[in-house]
Design an enzyme around this catalytic site. Sequence first.
Site, mmCIF file in Angstrom:
data_model
loop_
_atom_site.group_PDB
_atom_site.id
_atom_site.type_symbol
_atom_site.label_atom_id
_atom_site.label_comp_id
_atom_site.label_asym_id
_atom_site.label_seq_id
_atom_site.Cartn_x
_atom_site.Cartn_y
_atom_site.Cartn_z
ATOM 1 N N HIS A 53 2.494 -12.234 0.024
ATOM 2 C CA HIS A 53 1.960 -10.867 0.034
ATOM 3 C C HIS A 53 2.892 -9.981 -0.795
ATOM 4 O O HIS A 53 4.124 -10.023 -0.629
ATOM 5 C CB HIS A 53 1.870 -10.362 1.478
ATOM 6 C CG HIS A 53 1.665 -8.895 1.571
ATOM 7 N ND1 HIS A 53 0.685 -8.238 0.862
ATOM 8 C CD2 HIS A 53 2.334 -7.922 2.262
ATOM 9 C CE1 HIS A 53 0.753 -6.946 1.115
ATOM 10 N NE2 HIS A 53 1.749 -6.724 1.961
ATOM 11 N N CYS A 79 -2.228 -6.817 6.107
ATOM 12 C CA CYS A 79 -1.766 -7.553 4.922
ATOM 13 C C CYS A 79 -1.819 -9.072 5.116
ATOM 14 O O CYS A 79 -1.697 -9.822 4.151
ATOM 15 C CB CYS A 79 -0.356 -7.115 4.556
ATOM 16 S SG CYS A 79 -0.227 -5.342 4.342
ATOM 17 N N ASN A 93 1.196 -2.543 -3.645
ATOM 18 C CA ASN A 93 0.858 -3.291 -2.434
ATOM 19 C C ASN A 93 -0.618 -3.052 -2.110
ATOM 20 O O ASN A 93 -1.000 -1.941 -1.742
ATOM 21 C CB ASN A 93 1.759 -2.790 -1.296
ATOM 22 C CG ASN A 93 1.467 -3.454 0.030
ATOM 23 O OD1 ASN A 93 0.435 -4.092 0.206
ATOM 24 N ND2 ASN A 93 2.370 -3.297 0.971
HETATM 25 N N1 ACO Z 1 11.526 8.850 -3.392
HETATM 26 C C1 ACO Z 1 12.763 9.323 -3.184
HETATM 27 N N2 ACO Z 1 13.367 9.277 -2.000
HETATM 28 C C2 ACO Z 1 12.706 8.734 -0.974
HETATM 29 C C3 ACO Z 1 11.409 8.209 -1.115
HETATM 30 C C4 ACO Z 1 10.810 8.295 -2.378
HETATM 31 N N3 ACO Z 1 9.585 7.816 -2.635
HETATM 32 N N4 ACO Z 1 11.008 7.714 0.081
HETATM 33 C C5 ACO Z 1 11.995 7.914 0.935
HETATM 34 N N5 ACO Z 1 13.034 8.534 0.307
HETATM 35 C C6 ACO Z 1 14.296 8.966 0.854
HETATM 36 C C7 ACO Z 1 14.252 9.173 2.357
HETATM 37 O O1 ACO Z 1 13.734 10.432 2.686
HETATM 38 C C8 ACO Z 1 15.720 9.036 2.701
HETATM 39 O O2 ACO Z 1 16.360 10.245 2.400
HETATM 40 P P1 ACO Z 1 17.547 10.801 3.343
HETATM 41 O O3 ACO Z 1 18.611 9.765 3.272
HETATM 42 O O4 ACO Z 1 17.886 12.097 2.710
HETATM 43 O O5 ACO Z 1 16.936 10.911 4.713
HETATM 44 C C9 ACO Z 1 16.232 8.000 1.717
HETATM 45 O O6 ACO Z 1 15.269 7.942 0.650
HETATM 46 C C10 ACO Z 1 16.358 6.633 2.322
HETATM 47 O O7 ACO Z 1 15.181 6.368 3.053
HETATM 48 P P2 ACO Z 1 14.911 4.976 3.686
HETATM 49 O O8 ACO Z 1 13.538 4.976 4.316
HETATM 50 O O9 ACO Z 1 16.069 4.587 4.529
HETATM 51 O O10 ACO Z 1 14.882 4.107 2.369
HETATM 52 P P3 ACO Z 1 14.920 2.557 2.222
HETATM 53 O O11 ACO Z 1 16.080 2.158 1.407
HETATM 54 O O12 ACO Z 1 14.723 1.873 3.531
HETATM 55 O O13 ACO Z 1 13.640 2.317 1.322
HETATM 56 C C11 ACO Z 1 11.397 1.510 1.629
HETATM 57 C C12 ACO Z 1 12.357 2.679 1.812
HETATM 58 C C13 ACO Z 1 11.227 1.241 0.142
HETATM 59 C C14 ACO Z 1 10.052 1.905 2.215
HETATM 60 C C15 ACO Z 1 12.007 0.295 2.336
HETATM 61 O O14 ACO Z 1 12.306 0.584 3.684
HETATM 62 C C16 ACO Z 1 11.103 -0.878 2.302
HETATM 63 O O15 ACO Z 1 10.962 -1.524 1.282
HETATM 64 N N6 ACO Z 1 10.462 -1.203 3.443
HETATM 65 C C17 ACO Z 1 9.431 -2.147 3.499
HETATM 66 C C18 ACO Z 1 8.176 -1.375 3.599
HETATM 67 C C19 ACO Z 1 7.022 -2.012 2.920
HETATM 68 O O16 ACO Z 1 7.102 -2.812 2.033
HETATM 69 N N7 ACO Z 1 5.877 -1.580 3.379
HETATM 70 C C20 ACO Z 1 4.680 -2.009 2.794
HETATM 71 C C21 ACO Z 1 3.621 -1.901 3.774
HETATM 72 S S1 ACO Z 1 3.811 -3.079 4.979
HETATM 73 C C22 ACO Z 1 3.430 -4.507 4.350
HETATM 74 O O17 ACO Z 1 2.764 -4.603 3.380
HETATM 75 C C23 ACO Z 1 3.951 -5.631 5.056
#
Ligand code: ACO
Length: 323
Positions: free
Chosen positions: A249, A111, A279
């Site tokens: 980004h 990215c 993204n």
């Molecule tokens: N729909 C519903 N529930 C979901 C989903 C989904 N799509 N994805 C995960 N969950 C669930 C998980 O299974 C978990 O359930 P559990 O509590 O029963 O185990 C719960 O939601 C919480 O999961 P977390 O991973 O802790 O959720 P979080 O609040 O951290 O959100 C997210 C996840 C959106 C990915 C967040 O961590 C984030 O924004 N991270 C940044 C990642 C990113 O932007 N990556 C892009 C690529 S990298 C880059 O471009 C730099």
Amino acid sequence: MAIKLKGTGRALPDRVVTNEELVALVDTSDEWIRERTGIGSRHVSTGETVADLAVAAAKKALEDAGATGDEVELILVASCSSEMALPCVACQVQSAIGAHKAVAFDLNAACSGFLFAMHTADAYMASGIYHNALVIGAEVLSKIVNWEDRGTCILFGDGAGAAYFAKDPESQTPLPYVQRSDGTKGQVLACGQHAHKNAFYEGEDNLQYVTMDGREVFRFATRQVPEAILELLGKTALEPDDIDCYVLHQANRRIIESIAKRLQVDIAKFPSNVERVGNTSSASIPILLDELRKEGRIKPGMKVVLSGFGAGLTYGACLLELS
Ligand code: ACO
């Protein structure tokens, strides 16, 4: 500054996939995706390749700049999802736009790729080796994403963005930049590509998809990016509020909001298209840059900070003064 932005272009696949459509594939909801990421839909390839999108964006950037392929001296394509290992995407672009005298090669910094490619182009131009450069970020991430993994498939989209830069004959001064890589955190966001098989080794078929520790990515981006931007501004006499626009980004809305908050800058200076585009990794900065230029939201005279962050881990920021 040694380089001037002359033109931009973007290309997105026609097929738009909404969050509601993803509900049919994985256990998720429009509400969850919007609340956690800000994403409402994304463009997904129904056959367009990385090279197809890169060529389309490149042609638009050249047209916008009033330039032709035969003038281009350097083509850099940032991508982590090319269908072809050989030839590189940049050479495919070179052929398609008739840039017969251009040197063309790809680089992969996920990215941060567009930003790192832009820095490379800037260094070539500041040193006088080349006088212009076409810099492209292009991705078809939809084919390296596991569409059964709700933690990742909701995040990504396909597309390409391009920017055409020309050297300022009056200046040898490179752009102010900060660039960092931390390979010790490589597994936080990873994707294998080819099964490891050859005439002497027969392993398991290890074709892999993107895996991600979302929380770790979130922590990394919201800590390192504001620090990198402050370090960048520390190289100039500028304060965060002196910047007219931050083109970050487009990973997700909550990351962008958190960075704005840490910098204590009004979120209005952080435009975002993540709701419509998702993204798109290395393509996200030039796609947004093109949208903002075409909408007249960034104009000559403005100071724009670009910042990328992603797998590697890699991150960085640069200051572009538009003329
Ligand atoms: N729909 C519903 N529930 C979901 C989903 C989904 N799509 N994805 C995960 N969950 C669930 C998980 O299974 C978990 O359930 P559990 O509590 O029963 O185990 C719960 O939601 C919480 O999961 P977390 O991973 O802790 O959720 P979080 O609040 O951290 O959100 C997210 C996840 C959106 C990915 C967040 O961590 C984030 O924004 N991270 C940044 C990642 C990113 O932007 N990556 C892009 C690529 S990298 C880059 O471009 C730099």
